[in-house]
Enzyme design. Structure first.
Site, PDB file in Angstrom:
ATOM      1  CD  GLU A 171      -2.969  -1.176   2.223  1.00 16.43           C
ATOM      2  OE1 GLU A 171      -4.171  -0.879   2.138  1.00 16.43           O
ATOM      3  OE2 GLU A 171      -2.439  -1.604   3.273  1.00 16.43           O
ATOM      4  CD  GLU A 228      -3.885  -6.231   3.805  1.00 16.65           C
ATOM      5  OE1 GLU A 228      -3.007  -5.360   3.900  1.00 16.65           O
ATOM      6  OE2 GLU A 228      -4.138  -6.821   2.720  1.00 16.65           O
TER       7      GLU A 228
END
Length: 692
Positions: free
Chosen positions: A125, A146
């Site tokens: 990210e 995730e």
């Protein structure tokens, strides 16, 4: 809250020839490359200060971020995440990540990520916040994993990725890959997806990246960007993704559904709005039971699996320079390629049937060709592996083998005869292994002159995909044999779990007990579909009747019969399933228009009792979970495994049980089933979402 290991962000100004000065930030936690950079509160502060300092330099043409040698970043410090005690703390960590990373997105000069190693979760990210990305051609793992843990990409992943590569590819990275045993992207795929703008050689990756960045910053190189997907395409993709998540999980865990909602926002929401939604979603999930179970499961497969606490002394292991495989069926051909590709030693298969032997060798060649075609093997490696795997009709080929594994029909007298014959052929130090799924290893070795050389070596199908290897020691197995088996298993890159010889070991014993209650319910009068769907709230990878079709009705029946013979008071043998097998049927289900339905010919074989009892789904679920809970307790009492964590590790890696269950025992504890059935919890307080 403080980090266990704080990641530093080291800034230096690099003057690129024919380009100009680039501010380069290197992430480094001060450990070797096997300990990746992670982001806790202090580490994020360091990164933020380094970006500010970089942008304060007059004259720079760009700012770039990279990792220490061989490692970019693995994202959030999961230990710190798992220890958060309040929603406010969880909300703060989401906001801090967004605040720091957005400095790169809003930078006054072009920003670049030079991805030189694994980039996972928040590590990917931070790269997405950069305007451009390069990736080293040898990077093996790039992912947003995730949702498999019970989280969502909470630092920009759900908002930035679909805008960059399209909603279809983004849904694959955010949802499909994590839910498919945490599938990772390698560097070439990462580039093909459009996440990286340049795929560069590993040898001089940093120098190439700096030169490439300078060319982009100076306007000598233009990087195209795709148009935003249409509203209709966006909606259709997410509708299909939701249907797939429903099929896999049936609403058993929240994270994938939250991720879908965030991906839906990304097309029209302002980034500030989307990032705020990520913050709140992340905070909610951080405080969930599913996350605690997911982190427990993650710790098992990432730490315990790599360093099993009860492994034998590796110094006792013997060298293995040749492997023999008795049998040439589907399992044997898979084993042959696995041994050859990982050990790089000669592998010889035998079978009494010449045609069957040739079919097994052809299967190995086909598997190798498929790997070459997919680009996973080079043509040279494919040729080398093909030469390593040979076949002979007689077992004299094993005379100089150091390790021989049988993969013949699951019949005790047959396996005993195989071992008796082998003992007269192989050398005195050769290990004799069995891939039995349900029979007694001790019984196989009982008639041998040297039973100490026999060990259970149980793989799971498909062999190349399923990580678990149950290594079963009998009361006679000596230390050298056990250590050699363990060393080979680790060379095969399997999750090796030591187990005591007992019928069906761990996974098959638990699955047979769990699904046996479903079969019992059907035999007693519960509708096929009601019983088969009763376990959906667990989110298991397959329904019971689907699993019967996958393993084969005959194998399912054989395992249940073996366990019922050993434990007649607990394991159920379905007389109806025996009729299905006798009729030559391999499955209860058939597929119509892509959907599984009960085969009408199979349904016609089923006989119900005079007074059938139709259970409700919650009643079937209760009976099944209470039964498997009882069996977990018995496994531990009998010492089949040394610790309850091994039970969960086996189910995670051998049966594909989801992380949100933590394997199984966190769920049993959290729901109170373990206390109700056994009188105690399996795990100590504070682990996997349990209250202190």
């Amino acid at each position: 809250m403080s980090d266990e290991v704080v990641t530093e962000a080291k800034l230096r100004i690099v003057d690129v020839p024919d380009g100009g000065p680039i501010a380069l930030i290197t992430l480094d936690n001060g450990l070797d490359h096997r300990k990746p950079n992670t982001f806790g509160a202090a580490g994020l502060d360091n990164i933020g200060r380094a970006i500010d300092a970089a942008l304060a330099h007059d004259g720079i043409i760009a700012v770039a971020i990279t990792g220490k040698p061989y490692s970019f970043a693995a994202g959030a410090d999961l230990r710190a995440i798992g220890s958060m005690a309040s929603h406010d703390d969880a909300l703060a960590v989401g906001r801090q990540g967004h605040t720091v990373f957005r400095k790169l997105l809003d930078a006054r000069v072009p920003s670049f990520a030079f991805i030189n190693g694994a980039a996972l979760g928040g590590g990917l990210e931070i790269a997405l916040h950069c305007h451009y990305r390069t990736v080293s051609s040898d990077v093996p793992a790039l992912a947003l994993p995730e949702v498999s843990l019970g989280l969502v990409p909470g630092w920009g992943g759900t908002q930035l990725l679909p805008r960059l590569i399209g909603i279809g590819a983004a849904a694959k990275v955010v949802l499909e890959n994590p839910l498919s045993q945490n599938r990772m992207l390698k560097a070439p795929q990462f580039f093909t997806f459009g996440i990286a703008d340049a795929l560069l050689d590993a040898a001089d990756f940093l120098e190439q990246s700096l030169a490439w960045a300078a060319a982009v910053a100076r306007g000598r190189l233009t990087v195209p960007r795709r148009m935003l997907d249409s509203e209709a395409s966006w909606a259709a993709t997410l509708s299909a993704a939701r249907a797939e998540v429903d099929t896999r999980l049936h609403g058993a865990t929240r994270a994938p559904y939250v991720a879908l909602e965030l991906l839906a926002m990304a097309r029209t929401a302002e980034l500030t709005e989307g990032f705020a939604a990520e913050d709140h979603a992340l905070a909610d999930l951080i405080m969930s039971d599913e996350l605690r179970a997911g982190l427990y499961a993650f710790d098992l497969v990432r730490r315990r699996a790599k360093r099993p606490p009860h492994a034998p002394d590796p110094s006792l292991a013997r060298t293995v320079s040749k492997v023999g495989i008795v049998g040439a069926g589907l399992m044997a051909s898979q084993l042959a390629l696995l041994f050859a590709s990982n050990l790089r030693v000669p592998v010889v298969m035998t079978d009494v049937d010449e045609a069957r032997l040739q079919a097994g060798l052809d299967s190995v060649r086909t598997q190798i060709l498929d790997q070459v075609t997919r680009g996973r093997y080079s043509p040279d490696l494919g040729n080398r592996l093909s030469r390593l795997v040979t076949g002979r009709a007689d077992k004299e080929a094993f005379a100089d083998a150091d390790f021989v594994i049988e993969a013949v029909f699951e019949n005790l007298p047959v396996k005993q005869a195989v071992f008796a014959e082998l003992e007269g052929i192989v050398g005195p130090d050769c290990v004799l292994a069995t891939n039995t799924s349900s029979l007694s290893v001790s019984a196989m070795a009982s008639g041998l002159a040297h039973p100490q050389r026999v060990v259970g070596f149980h793989f799971f199908n498909p062999v190349a995909v399923m990580p678990l290897l149950e290594i079963a020691r009998t009361g006679e197995t000596d230390d050298a044999t056990y250590a050699t088996a363990f060393a080979i298993g680790q060379q095969l890159r399997k999750t090796c779990v030591p187990v005591r010889d007992a019928p069906a070991f761990v996974v098959n014993r638990l699955l047979t007990r769990l699904f046996g209650e479903v079969m019992r319910a059907i035999d007693d009068g519960t509708d096929f579909d009601v019983a088969d769907r009763a376990l959906e709230p667990l989110g298991l990878p397959m329904s019971p009747l689907t699993l019967v079709g996958f393993t084969g009705a005959a194998v399912t029946l054989h395992v249940s019969e073996s366990l019922a013979a050993a434990y007649p008071d607990r394991f159920y043998v379905s007389a109806n399933l025996r009729r299905v097998v006798d009729a030559g049927k391999s499955s209860i289900l058939t597929w119509v228009g892509g959907d599984p339905v009960v085969d009408p010919e199979v349904a016609a074989l089923y006989l119900l009792p005079p007074d059938p009892v139709a259970l409700k789904p919650d009643e079937v679920l209760r009976r099944a979970t209470e039964a498997v809970c009882d069996e977990v307790g018995r496994l531990l009492d009998e010492g089949v495994v040394a610790d309850v964590q091994d039970v969960d590790l086996c189910l995670l890696t051998g049966a594909g049980f989801p992380f949100h269950l933590g394997g199984l025992t966190p769920y049993l504890d959290r729901t109170g089933i373990s206390t109700r059935v056994t009188g105690h919890r399996f795990l100590p307080p504070g682990i996997a979402g349990l209250p202190e």
